[in-house]
Design an enzyme around this catalytic site. Sequence first.
Site, PDB file in Angstrom:
ATOM      1  N   SER A 140       0.861  -1.193   0.000  1.00  0.00           N
ATOM      2  CA  SER A 140       0.000   0.000   0.000  1.00  0.00           C
ATOM      3  C   SER A 140       0.886   1.227   0.000  1.00  0.00           C
ATOM      4  O   SER A 140       2.012   1.185   0.498  1.00  0.00           O
ATOM      5  CB  SER A 140      -0.859   0.021   1.264  1.00  0.00           C
ATOM      6  OG  SER A 140      -1.496   1.281   1.388  1.00  0.00           O
ATOM      7  N   TYR A 153      -0.951  -0.063  10.348  1.00  0.00           N
ATOM      8  CA  TYR A 153      -1.266  -0.594   9.009  1.00  0.00           C
ATOM      9  C   TYR A 153      -0.095  -0.338   8.050  1.00  0.00           C
ATOM     10  O   TYR A 153       0.348  -1.248   7.335  1.00  0.00           O
ATOM     11  CB  TYR A 153      -2.544   0.061   8.484  1.00  0.00           C
ATOM     12  CG  TYR A 153      -2.870  -0.286   7.050  1.00  0.00           C
ATOM     13  CD1 TYR A 153      -3.141  -1.600   6.677  1.00  0.00           C
ATOM     14  CD2 TYR A 153      -2.907   0.708   6.061  1.00  0.00           C
ATOM     15  CE1 TYR A 153      -3.440  -1.926   5.356  1.00  0.00           C
ATOM     16  CE2 TYR A 153      -3.220   0.388   4.748  1.00  0.00           C
ATOM     17  CZ  TYR A 153      -3.473  -0.927   4.392  1.00  0.00           C
ATOM     18  OH  TYR A 153      -3.766  -1.245   3.086  1.00  0.00           O
TER      19      TYR A 153
HETATM   20  N1  LIG Z   1      -8.638  -0.462  -1.181  1.00  0.00           N
HETATM   21  C1  LIG Z   1      -7.578   0.305  -0.973  1.00  0.00           C
HETATM   22  O1  LIG Z   1      -7.655   1.531  -0.997  1.00  0.00           O
HETATM   23  C2  LIG Z   1      -6.225  -0.331  -0.760  1.00  0.00           C
HETATM   24  C3  LIG Z   1      -5.099   0.479  -0.884  1.00  0.00           C
HETATM   25  C4  LIG Z   1      -3.847  -0.083  -0.684  1.00  0.00           C
HETATM   26  C5  LIG Z   1      -3.725  -1.412  -0.374  1.00  0.00           C
HETATM   27  N2  LIG Z   1      -4.839  -2.183  -0.247  1.00  0.00           N
HETATM   28  C6  LIG Z   1      -4.651  -3.591   0.093  1.00  0.00           C
HETATM   29  O2  LIG Z   1      -5.248  -4.376  -0.892  1.00  0.00           O
HETATM   30  C7  LIG Z   1      -5.673  -5.613  -0.331  1.00  0.00           C
HETATM   31  C8  LIG Z   1      -7.134  -5.845  -0.683  1.00  0.00           C
HETATM   32  O3  LIG Z   1      -7.877  -4.768  -0.182  1.00  0.00           O
HETATM   33  P1  LIG Z   1      -9.378  -4.444  -0.650  1.00  0.00           P
HETATM   34  O4  LIG Z   1      -9.563  -2.999  -0.471  1.00  0.00           O
HETATM   35  O5  LIG Z   1      -9.629  -5.072  -1.950  1.00  0.00           O
HETATM   36  O6  LIG Z   1     -10.159  -5.153   0.552  1.00  0.00           O
HETATM   37  P2  LIG Z   1     -11.590  -5.844   0.688  1.00  0.00           P
HETATM   38  O7  LIG Z   1     -12.519  -5.435  -0.390  1.00  0.00           O
HETATM   39  O8  LIG Z   1     -11.966  -5.628   2.100  1.00  0.00           O
HETATM   40  O9  LIG Z   1     -11.206  -7.376   0.501  1.00  0.00           O
HETATM   41  C9  LIG Z   1     -10.352  -7.983   1.428  1.00  0.00           C
HETATM   42  C10 LIG Z   1     -10.205  -9.427   1.080  1.00  0.00           C
HETATM   43  O10 LIG Z   1      -9.251  -9.988   1.987  1.00  0.00           O
HETATM   44  C11 LIG Z   1      -9.861 -11.053   2.694  1.00  0.00           C
HETATM   45  N3  LIG Z   1      -9.391 -11.066   4.059  1.00  0.00           N
HETATM   46  C12 LIG Z   1      -9.224 -10.023   4.901  1.00  0.00           C
HETATM   47  N4  LIG Z   1      -8.761 -10.444   6.081  1.00  0.00           N
HETATM   48  C13 LIG Z   1      -8.655 -11.791   5.988  1.00  0.00           C
HETATM   49  C14 LIG Z   1      -8.252 -12.810   6.874  1.00  0.00           C
HETATM   50  N5  LIG Z   1      -7.898 -12.565   8.132  1.00  0.00           N
HETATM   51  N6  LIG Z   1      -8.271 -14.078   6.433  1.00  0.00           N
HETATM   52  C15 LIG Z   1      -8.651 -14.378   5.191  1.00  0.00           C
HETATM   53  N7  LIG Z   1      -9.048 -13.456   4.300  1.00  0.00           N
HETATM   54  C16 LIG Z   1      -9.051 -12.187   4.705  1.00  0.00           C
HETATM   55  C17 LIG Z   1     -11.356 -10.838   2.592  1.00  0.00           C
HETATM   56  O11 LIG Z   1     -11.980 -12.101   2.653  1.00  0.00           O
HETATM   57  P3  LIG Z   1     -13.467 -12.356   3.234  1.00  0.00           P
HETATM   58  O12 LIG Z   1     -14.227 -11.081   3.053  1.00  0.00           O
HETATM   59  O13 LIG Z   1     -13.986 -13.503   2.419  1.00  0.00           O
HETATM   60  O14 LIG Z   1     -13.308 -12.693   4.627  1.00  0.00           O
HETATM   61  C18 LIG Z   1     -11.493 -10.201   1.218  1.00  0.00           C
HETATM   62  O15 LIG Z   1     -11.526 -11.186   0.210  1.00  0.00           O
HETATM   63  C19 LIG Z   1      -5.413  -5.504   1.164  1.00  0.00           C
HETATM   64  O16 LIG Z   1      -4.186  -6.135   1.477  1.00  0.00           O
HETATM   65  C20 LIG Z   1      -5.312  -4.016   1.390  1.00  0.00           C
HETATM   66  O17 LIG Z   1      -4.512  -3.697   2.518  1.00  0.00           O
HETATM   67  C21 LIG Z   1      -6.092  -1.676  -0.440  1.00  0.00           C
END
Ligand SMILES: NC(=O)c1ccc[n+]([C@@H]2O[C@H](COP(=O)([O-])OP(=O)(O)OC[C@H]3O[C@@H](n4cnc5c(N)ncnc54)[C@H](OP(=O)(O)O)[C@@H]3O)[C@@H](O)[C@H]2O)c1
Length: 243
Positions: A140, A153
């Site tokens: 991130s 984070y």
């Molecule tokens: N969105 C942003 O702005 C952003 C920016 C920078 C980095 N990121 C990173 O990108 C990645 C995905 O983020 P997103 O925004 O797409 O998130 P999201 O829509 O909340 O999706 C998160 C995914 O991770 C899974 N997950 C979370 N905690 C888990 C755990 N303890 N065990 C197993 N599965 C888990 C969830 O599975 P279930 O729902 O099935 O449990 C879901 O499939 C993350 O690593 C986040 O830090 C996101």
Amino acid sequence: MATNDLTGLTALVTGATSGIGRATALTLARDGASVLVHGRNADRGEAVVKEITAAGGTARFVAGDLGDVADVQSVIDAAGDVDILVNNAGFSWFGPTVELPVETFDALFAANVRAAYLLVAAFAPKMAAKGSGSIVSVDSMAGKLGLGGGAAYGATKAALTALTRSWAAEFSPAGVRVNAVAPGPVFTEGTSEELITQLGTTTPFNRAGQPQEIAEAIRFLASPKASYITGVTLSVDGGRTAI
Ligand SMILES: NC(=O)c1ccc[n+]([C@@H]2O[C@H](COP(=O)([O-])OP(=O)(O)OC[C@H]3O[C@@H](n4cnc5c(N)ncnc54)[C@H](OP(=O)(O)O)[C@@H]3O)[C@@H](O)[C@H]2O)c1
């Protein structure tokens, strides 16, 4: 000529039931990979599997809470042989340092860092033995910038950047490429629309990103097109960390 063709390869995408992981799973499947759709929510996992198979691809759901070491092991066992590992699952917590419960601090490092470490420990040696494989972790911009309220984070994401470099040193001599992408703000199910919109205004593009824009970068790094790239963390953040 290197291609995006992933036919014959198996990709494990953690956290593929939503957001960036879901977009990545759909994209890698379109490129021919057989995709292991990981997550905790079986309904959403099966929905992603259905979407992939309806489009002519191959996928199956693998369940597990990556905050739990025993569950990580069952994901490893259920996955079997993997050619591409996308360490995407994770979550964020923003707020004053003093207000972060210690349980949440530990959960952040367990899901965002320890799980990726254990998955790489399980799969990278097997990739090395085969002489090929690709690992992409989702960092991130919070790992590069000092975002107020994002200390813990951001530290989990900076840890992934460091791991990526070390894993490249450890596994790339045996033909395994290890890279990361560092997204900026992206609209996903797991984020607050208000926060992401506001963060988007701090980028040179004056907008937040879409999951597919991150999936395209992951797809490139995962594919043979990135054959001379290892150890990098590619910013996919609308230029936010460049300014
Ligand atoms: N969105 C942003 O702005 C952003 C920016 C920078 C980095 N990121 C990173 O990108 C990645 C995905 O983020 P997103 O925004 O797409 O998130 P999201 O829509 O909340 O999706 C998160 C995914 O991770 C899974 N997950 C979370 N905690 C888990 C755990 N303890 N065990 C197993 N599965 C888990 C969830 O599975 P279930 O729902 O099935 O449990 C879901 O499939 C993350 O690593 C986040 O830090 C996101």
